[in-house]
Design a protein around this motif. Structure first.
Motif, mmCIF file in Angstrom:
data_model
loop_
_atom_site.group_PDB
_atom_site.id
_atom_site.type_symbol
_atom_site.label_atom_id
_atom_site.label_comp_id
_atom_site.label_asym_id
_atom_site.label_seq_id
_atom_site.Cartn_x
_atom_site.Cartn_y
_atom_site.Cartn_z
ATOM 1 N N LYS A 40 -63.453 11.613 75.706
ATOM 2 C CA LYS A 40 -64.863 11.736 75.404
ATOM 3 C C LYS A 40 -65.044 11.859 73.713
ATOM 4 C CE LYS A 40 -68.375 14.685 77.117
ATOM 5 N NZ LYS A 40 -68.756 15.831 77.646
ATOM 6 N N ASP A 41 -64.302 12.448 72.983
ATOM 7 C CA ASP A 41 -64.403 12.942 71.596
ATOM 8 C C ASP A 41 -64.436 11.212 71.036
ATOM 9 O OD1 ASP A 41 -61.800 12.572 72.253
ATOM 10 O OD2 ASP A 41 -61.082 13.411 70.392
ATOM 11 N N LEU A 42 -63.489 10.505 71.168
ATOM 12 C CA LEU A 42 -63.569 9.166 70.752
ATOM 13 C C LEU A 42 -64.769 8.376 71.165
ATOM 14 C CD1 LEU A 42 -59.751 8.371 70.934
ATOM 15 C CD2 LEU A 42 -60.960 9.262 68.947
ATOM 16 N N PHE A 43 -65.037 8.445 72.278
ATOM 17 C CA PHE A 43 -66.243 7.753 72.567
ATOM 18 C C PHE A 43 -67.566 8.088 71.762
ATOM 19 C CE2 PHE A 43 -66.226 5.165 76.699
ATOM 20 C CZ PHE A 43 -64.985 5.039 76.901
ATOM 21 N N GLU A 44 -67.573 9.471 71.520
ATOM 22 C CA GLU A 44 -68.687 10.083 70.699
ATOM 23 C C GLU A 44 -68.705 9.575 69.370
ATOM 24 O OE1 GLU A 44 -68.744 14.248 71.665
ATOM 25 O OE2 GLU A 44 -69.648 13.683 73.895
ATOM 26 N N GLN A 45 -67.356 9.480 68.866
ATOM 27 C CA GLN A 45 -67.463 9.216 67.491
ATOM 28 C C GLN A 45 -67.699 7.842 67.343
ATOM 29 O OE1 GLN A 45 -63.224 10.087 66.046
ATOM 30 N NE2 GLN A 45 -63.467 12.200 66.812
ATOM 31 N N ASN A 46 -67.265 6.768 68.017
ATOM 32 C CA ASN A 46 -67.550 5.674 67.900
ATOM 33 C C ASN A 46 -68.919 4.949 68.523
ATOM 34 O OD1 ASN A 46 -64.950 4.552 66.557
ATOM 35 N ND2 ASN A 46 -64.118 5.779 68.430
ATOM 36 N N GLY A 47 -69.547 5.958 68.963
ATOM 37 C CA GLY A 47 -70.773 5.352 69.820
ATOM 38 C C GLY A 47 -70.587 4.686 70.916
ATOM 39 N N ILE A 48 -69.792 4.903 71.602
ATOM 40 C CA ILE A 48 -69.258 3.895 72.861
ATOM 41 C C ILE A 48 -69.998 4.499 74.097
ATOM 42 C CG2 ILE A 48 -67.589 2.921 74.385
ATOM 43 C CD1 ILE A 48 -65.629 3.123 72.038
ATOM 44 N N VAL A 106 -56.974 0.415 68.025
ATOM 45 C CA VAL A 106 -57.085 0.338 66.472
ATOM 46 C C VAL A 106 -55.602 0.816 65.933
ATOM 47 C CG1 VAL A 106 -59.518 0.449 65.997
ATOM 48 C CG2 VAL A 106 -58.203 2.663 66.437
ATOM 49 N N ASP A 107 -55.432 0.402 64.649
ATOM 50 C CA ASP A 107 -54.347 1.294 63.961
ATOM 51 C C ASP A 107 -54.950 2.246 63.169
ATOM 52 O OD1 ASP A 107 -52.353 1.503 62.287
ATOM 53 O OD2 ASP A 107 -52.645 -0.374 61.127
ATOM 54 N N THR A 108 -54.677 3.531 63.697
ATOM 55 C CA THR A 108 -55.259 4.706 63.077
ATOM 56 C C THR A 108 -54.561 4.947 61.811
ATOM 57 O OG1 THR A 108 -53.680 6.044 64.441
ATOM 58 C CG2 THR A 108 -56.075 5.720 65.214
ATOM 59 N N ASP A 109 -53.095 4.780 61.582
ATOM 60 C CA ASP A 109 -52.677 5.261 60.293
ATOM 61 C C ASP A 109 -52.353 4.170 59.297
ATOM 62 O OD1 ASP A 109 -50.753 3.914 61.409
ATOM 63 O OD2 ASP A 109 -49.134 5.466 61.745
ATOM 64 N N GLY A 110 -52.918 2.898 59.577
ATOM 65 C CA GLY A 110 -52.934 2.082 58.466
ATOM 66 C C GLY A 110 -51.489 1.407 58.099
ATOM 67 N N ASP A 111 -50.639 1.385 58.977
ATOM 68 C CA ASP A 111 -49.225 0.910 58.806
ATOM 69 C C ASP A 111 -49.239 -0.672 59.285
ATOM 70 O OD1 ASP A 111 -49.081 1.228 61.617
ATOM 71 O OD2 ASP A 111 -46.976 2.171 61.223
ATOM 72 N N GLY A 112 -50.370 -1.186 59.677
ATOM 73 C CA GLY A 112 -50.364 -2.508 60.078
ATOM 74 C C GLY A 112 -50.126 -2.756 61.753
ATOM 75 N N LYS A 113 -49.910 -1.606 62.071
ATOM 76 C CA LYS A 113 -49.232 -1.636 63.731
ATOM 77 C C LYS A 113 -50.396 -0.838 64.388
ATOM 78 C CE LYS A 113 -44.413 -2.444 63.427
ATOM 79 N NZ LYS A 113 -43.969 -2.168 62.461
ATOM 80 N N ILE A 114 -50.909 -1.443 65.374
ATOM 81 C CA ILE A 114 -51.761 -0.844 66.533
ATOM 82 C C ILE A 114 -50.903 0.339 67.144
ATOM 83 C CG2 ILE A 114 -53.133 -1.027 68.503
ATOM 84 C CD1 ILE A 114 -53.589 -3.724 67.379
ATOM 85 N N ASP A 115 -51.837 1.638 66.938
ATOM 86 C CA ASP A 115 -51.026 2.636 67.725
ATOM 87 C C ASP A 115 -51.971 3.510 68.393
ATOM 88 O OD1 ASP A 115 -52.733 3.757 65.691
ATOM 89 O OD2 ASP A 115 -50.915 4.102 64.254
ATOM 90 N N GLN A 116 -53.108 2.938 68.847
ATOM 91 C CA GLN A 116 -54.117 3.472 69.561
ATOM 92 C C GLN A 116 -54.704 2.525 70.483
ATOM 93 O OE1 GLN A 116 -57.193 6.401 68.529
ATOM 94 N NE2 GLN A 116 -58.432 5.069 69.370
ATOM 95 N N PHE A 117 -54.416 2.554 71.699
ATOM 96 C CA PHE A 117 -54.728 1.341 72.770
ATOM 97 C C PHE A 117 -55.828 1.774 73.349
ATOM 98 C CE2 PHE A 117 -50.568 0.348 71.447
ATOM 99 C CZ PHE A 117 -50.439 -1.021 71.304
ATOM 100 N N GLY A 118 -57.002 0.949 73.866
ATOM 101 C CA GLY A 118 -58.121 1.407 74.574
ATOM 102 C C GLY A 118 -57.948 1.797 75.944
ATOM 103 N N ALA A 119 -57.174 1.189 76.783
ATOM 104 C CA ALA A 119 -56.713 1.746 78.092
ATOM 105 C C ALA A 119 -55.458 1.338 78.621
ATOM 106 C CB ALA A 119 -57.758 0.839 79.087
ATOM 107 N N ILE A 170 -51.748 9.291 77.106
ATOM 108 C CA ILE A 170 -53.101 9.832 76.770
ATOM 109 C C ILE A 170 -52.816 11.249 76.133
ATOM 110 C CG2 ILE A 170 -55.058 10.789 77.767
ATOM 111 C CD1 ILE A 170 -55.328 8.108 79.155
ATOM 112 N N ALA A 171 -51.834 11.892 76.529
ATOM 113 C CA ALA A 171 -51.532 13.146 75.660
ATOM 114 C C ALA A 171 -51.290 12.941 74.407
ATOM 115 C CB ALA A 171 -50.616 13.719 76.431
ATOM 116 N N ALA A 172 -50.579 11.848 74.190
ATOM 117 C CA ALA A 172 -49.887 11.342 72.650
ATOM 118 C C ALA A 172 -50.896 10.667 71.904
ATOM 119 C CB ALA A 172 -48.709 10.604 72.740
ATOM 120 N N GLY A 173 -52.040 10.500 72.407
ATOM 121 C CA GLY A 173 -53.187 9.723 72.025
ATOM 122 C C GLY A 173 -52.963 8.176 71.698
ATOM 123 N N THR A 174 -51.900 7.757 72.390
ATOM 124 C CA THR A 174 -51.847 6.346 72.457
ATOM 125 C C THR A 174 -52.692 5.621 73.080
ATOM 126 O OG1 THR A 174 -49.373 7.147 72.428
ATOM 127 C CG2 THR A 174 -49.904 4.710 72.502
#
Lengths: 280, 298, 440
Positions: C164-172, C190-203, C277-281
């Motif tokens: 829910k928090d990410l939906f709100e942050q991104n206005g989804i 998205v790639d949250t830590d900017g190392d060029g690798k995607i580390d957070q997936f939508g679903a 989900i727990a790990a934020g992936t």
């Protein structure tokens, strides 16, 4: 290349192979140990090769004793597996000796019978075993499991012992017979001592096979306090949740008895043949 | 000896005829009581469409015919044959190599032997879970390590791609099972009289020749046994595959034991599963016969 | 103290005999049987949750509380994992050794009925008053031919849990269709830590072949308008041979192994998914509400960040989800079915349902308890909303095999690169065989 050079190369290659083999074994095992030192949260949340985000902990090794009845798991395993091993090895040594030393009607049949019984897929034996044990009121008991395990081990152990006995010359038996030994005396006093390495290997095998058995225990045992160690361990993992940290620390604890047995008995294993035995 | 009367001799002779039966009786009786019934029971239900409780519909040989034409059963049989071949080969290759080296005078022998025996000490359940986790695409340490070292860019689906899943399962099975073969060979080698090696080396035999002409023949009885039994076990291997891939992805690692289990305990087709089991029994028996013919000792 | 309680209990029970209503209030559950004077009773209780680290201790506590209330009753907890349940039951039933109370689920209900494992008169034992407290759909789910086979307990309504928090942050916005769902997933990949690798997936989507992922697909297929089987004039009809199935399969594979999903679709089961989900992936997953329990245990920081919404649907399909319930039944071998029923009613009292929800995040089927839970924690809102649209599947003995068919289908597409059309064709013909084998 001189002989000594060749020998040196040979031994270098040998060490190389040994180290490689050990690495293949130890890398997965070390991952097991590392996992057993982590908290469940670190396991879930740590990313990449980060080993201990919050430092290693031995708490798993302490917690499992209170979370699970580990002591009774160990006791049950020892009773059912220890008992079945002794029973199976005694039966197998006698049977293997009889098969290797005598020609008798039905020998061929017996040998293939022992083998064939191993070939029926184990999953289809679950229900009939349960029925047998219920009929003799031994379901959900360590003794019932012991009998079942013995029946798993006897064929293999017999074949193993048969193999070992065959490597020992029959001239020893004849000599003993001439000295006035009965068949049983010949067996116990003359031939059996010569097959100690084989006997130990067979014993270790029978013990380990059943120590690690899971499927039948999970069906034949119901009460919490009668579970064996593998059954107990596997209940730390199911479709909903895998408690990696408990699973791994319990596995390591579970392998301690087998390690000890192995370390203790490997002296026998390497003792080799009794000096001066009559050989072919 | 000379004082024995003919009557006593006769009795002794009759007794000695019974001696072998005395030796084999305990094992035979146990096996008759505990193993024959399950197999007969399996044979019996293979003729029924049954839920084992209140539905017993006689179908005769229908399930046997069905097994012959069932593409997934023949596929699983074929996978089992390939799986068994590779795993048994692996067991024997590693077993022989390590047993031979461990039989030589080397340093830290106890340590090496102790380490190499380790896989055998862990339950199948644990080995399966351990490797499933090490090989996990997302959170497995293997991918993390390879990516950390820059060897791969994207995570590899070790157990999720047909190309890698089957080799991985074979590897895990070899890893778990080779120590047993190694120990049996090692124990066998140690029952060989060292005089024979001395004699061979005096005759100028090199290492390979010693192995070929002394070790191998002496080990033949024990090897035949281990080979047959190992083949039979690997043929029936269930736990490791069930817990790592459950036969998947698709049916890449679907061996017969897994297929039979699914039929019996997931789809409740006990009759059909039993008929398939009887087939496996026959096939294993034939393998045993062939092996013994091939490796006939004497 | 214990003695005093027992004495008090005895007094209350004496009153029970005179007036049921008075006792109800004091004991907090609908007791209709005089357990205290039933003599010595021992019951084996085999509930799969007993082995769980969250539900197990709670359930043992409930059993202990019941035994404290009725010292003449002894309840033996018998552990059995869900994976082993059916093997254990089939063994037990062939030898008439069924535990007095045991777990039952929709997957086995047809077999349970066929083998006559349960008591004949469960409805009577529980009583109309008790049954009327439960969701009607739950009763329907646990019945065959209008006869209650087991007592519903867990409310497995499927809905999407999301960050829910990410939906709100991104206005989804909450997605209503699968196209919108994929859009939302793309925004969250998205790639949250900017190392060029995607580390957070939508679903994340489950692709394992172990009945869990398949049941998720079955719900998913409903939102495309596809039923696995329907009943027509007493005969089963396969729903595989429809464009909806192919469309559902195509979308499922796209969701599972596309760019918005973490790698490893085929080995991602329920446990792997909630850990992501727990790990934020990963940010979205559809499941029953107990997934929240898994997420919170793995990472307590996720509490307050999660929400739920109804499953999106394909274009032109009305909102729909599946309902199923894991529950308990009383064995036909049970010597004291009245006591067993009384314990089950105690176990599912409103108070106990609330405590159970706290321990496991599972939703109950007791109407009052659901209201109370949703009122206290809006994370469950999506599950409650979805409940209105929920459907149940017809009891079909070949269900497990049918489910296996769809897992085989997506696995060969993803792992063996079999073309979609061919894989779907294979699934259609296998499904037809299974349905035919189960028709008289």
């Amino acid at each position: 290349m001189t002989n000594s050079q060749r020998a040196r190369w040979g031994s270098a290659i040998r060490y190389f192979i040994l180290v490689l083999g050990c690495l293949l074994v130890l890398l997965p095992v070390s991952w097991m140990i590392i996992t057993s030192l982590k908290t469940m949260q670190d396991i879930t949340l740590s990313k990449g090769v980060e080993l201990f985000p919050n430092g290693p902990t031995v708490s798993n090794y302490i917690t499992i004793w209170s979370e699970y009845p580990m002591l009774s798991y160990i006791k049950n395993s020892l009773i059912s597996v220890g008992g079945s091993t002794i029973f199976a090895v005694v039966c197998a040594a006698l049977c293997g000796y009889g098969l290797s030393r005598y020609e008798f009607g039905g020998k061929k049949f017996l040998l293939s019978f022992l083998l064939v019984t191993q070939m029926f897929p184990a999953v289809m034996k679950i229900i009939p075993y349960y029925k047998i044990l219920v009929n003799v009121h031994l379901n959900d008991t360590a003794f019932g499991l012991m009998i079942v395990y013995a029946s798993f081990s006897i064929p293999f152990c017999t074949w193993m012992m048969y193999g070992y006995f065959k490597t020992i010359s029959t001239s020893l038996d004849e000599a003993a017979r001439i000295d006035g030994c009965s068949p049983l005396q010949t067996f116990f006093k003359v031939v059996l001592p010569l097959t100690i390495p084989g006997l130990v290997a067979t014993t270790i095998y029978a013990f380990l096979q059943n120590w690690n058995e899971y499927m039948f225990a999970s069906v034949l045992i119901r009460s919490d306090d009668k579970k064996t160690l593998t059954f107990g361990i596997s209940s730390m993992a199911d479709a909903y949740r895998i408690q990696w940290n408990y699973l791994m620390s319990a596995s390591i604890i579970a392998s301690v008895p087998t390690m000890l047995i192995f370390v203790f008995l490997q002296k026998q294993l390497i003792a080799g043949m009794t000096a001066g035995a009559v050989k072919e | 000896m000379s004082t024995l009367s003919p009557a006593v001799l006769k009795r002794k002779k009759r007794l000695s005829k019974l001696t072998p039966y005395g030796f084999v009786a305990p094992a035979t009786i146990t096996m008759l009581l505990l193993v024959v019934y399950p197999i007969l029971y399996g044979f019996y239900i293979s003729f029924f469409d049954t839920n084992l409780v209140n539905k017993w519909k006689w179908v005769g040989l229908t399930y046997y015919g069905k097994a012959f034409t069932d593409a997934s059963f023949t596929h699983s049989l074929w996978m089992t044959v390939i799986f068994t071949t590779f795993v048994v080969l692996g067991h024997f290759l590693l077993g022989f190599v390590f047993a031979n080296i461990l039989n030589k005078p080397i340093r830290f022998k106890t340590f090496f032997r102790g380490v190499l025996i380790i896989p055998w000490l862990f339950p199948d359940v644990v080995v399966a879970y351990l490797f499933k986790w090490i090989l996990n695409t997302q959170s497995g340490i293997l991918n993390a390590l390879l990516m950390h070292l820059g060897l791969i860019q994207e995570p590899i689906g070790w157990l999720t791609q047909s190309a890698t899943a089957f080799p991985c399962v074979i590897f895990v099975s070899i890893w778990k099972g080779f120590p047993l073969v190694m120990i049996q060979i090692l124990a066998g080698i140690q029952t060989i009289n060292t005089d024979m090696y001395e004699a061979a080396s005096i005759d100028g035999a090199n290492g390979w020749q010693q192995f070929r002409y002394v070790t191998l023949p002496a080990l033949k009885p024990i090897l035949t046994t281990v080979l047959i039994l190992d083949t039979v076990w690997v043929f029936k291997q269930f736990t490791l595959i069930w817990l790592t891939t459950a036969g998947g992805p698709g049916s890449t690692t679907m061996v017969s034991a897994v297929e039979i289990y699914k039929n019996a305990f997931n789809y409740f087709k006990y009759g059909y599963a039993s008929a398939q089991s009887v087939f496996i029994l026959v096939i294993c028996y034939l393998i045993g016969v062939v092996f013994r013919r091939l490796l006939k000792d004497d | 103290m214990k003695k005093l309680t027992a004495l008090l209990m005895a007094l209350m029970l004496a009153l029970t005999c005179l007036s049921f209503a008075g006792a109800e209030e004091s004991k907090g559950y609908l007791s209709t049987y005089d357990v205290a004077s039933a003599g010595d009773v021992t019951l084996d209780v085999m509930i799969t949750s007993l082995g769980d680290s969250d539900g197990g201790p709670y359930l043992r506590g409930v059993m202990q509380a019941y035994m404290d209330m009725y010292p003449n009753v002894k309840l033996n907890p018998v552990e059995c994992s869900m994976n082993n349940l059916y093997t254990t039951l089939i063994n037990a039933v062939t030898t008439n050794k069924l535990p007095d109370i045991f777990t039952m689920s929709e997957a086995y209900v047809a077999n349970c009925y066929e083998m006559e494992m349960g008591v004949d008169n469960l409805e009577e034992l529980l009583g109309q008053e008790y049954i009327s407290q439960l969701l009607p759909i739950a009763i329907e789910n646990c019945s065959i031919d209008g006869k209650l086979i087991y007592m519903p307990w867990q409310n497995n309504t499927t809905a999407v849990v999301y960050r829910k928090d990410l939906f709100e942050q991104n206005g989804i916005e909450i997605p209503k269709t699968w196209a919108e769902y994929i859009e939302a997933a793309k925004k969250l990949t998205v790639d949250t830590d900017g190392d060029g690798k995607i580390d957070q997936f939508g679903a994340v989507v489950s692709g394992t072949r172990n009945d869990s992922a398949e049941s998720r697909f079955q719900t998913f297929a409903l939102t495309f308008g596809m039923d696995f089987v329907t009943v027509d004039n007493g005969k089963f009809v396969s729903g595989f041979d429809t464009p909806a199935f192919k469309q559902a399969m195509e979308t499922y594979v796209q969701l599972g192994s596309g760019e918005t999903a973490p790698a490893g679709f085929v080995e991602t089961g329920y446990a792997e998914a909630y850990k992501m989900i727990a790990a934020g992936t990963a940010c979205m997953y559809w499941s029953a509400s107990n997934v929240l329990g898994g997420i919170y245990t793995s990472n307590p920081e996720m509490q307050g960040k999660m929400g739920s919404f109804m499953l999106p649907t394909a274009e032109g399909v009305d909102p729909v989800t599946s309902f199923s319930s894991v529950g308990m039944t009383i064995s036909r071998n049970c010597k004291h079915p009245e006591v067993a029923a009384d314990f089950l009613k105690y176990m599912t009292s409103v108070d106990n349902c609330l405590a159970w929800n706290q321990a496991t995040r599972r939703l109950p089927v007791v109407k009052d308890a659901i209201e109370a839970i949703v009122a206290a924690d809006e994370t469950y809102k999506g599950f409650q909303d979805a409940g209105v649209t929920a459907e149940i599947y017809p009891a079909f003995a070949g269900l497990a095999e049918l489910r296996d068919t769809v897992a085989e289908c997506w696995q060969i597409i993803v792992a063996e690169n079999v073309p979609l059309d061919e894989a779907v064709q294979r699934a259609i013909s296998r499904a037809a065989d299974i349905v035919a084998a189960n028709n008289p």
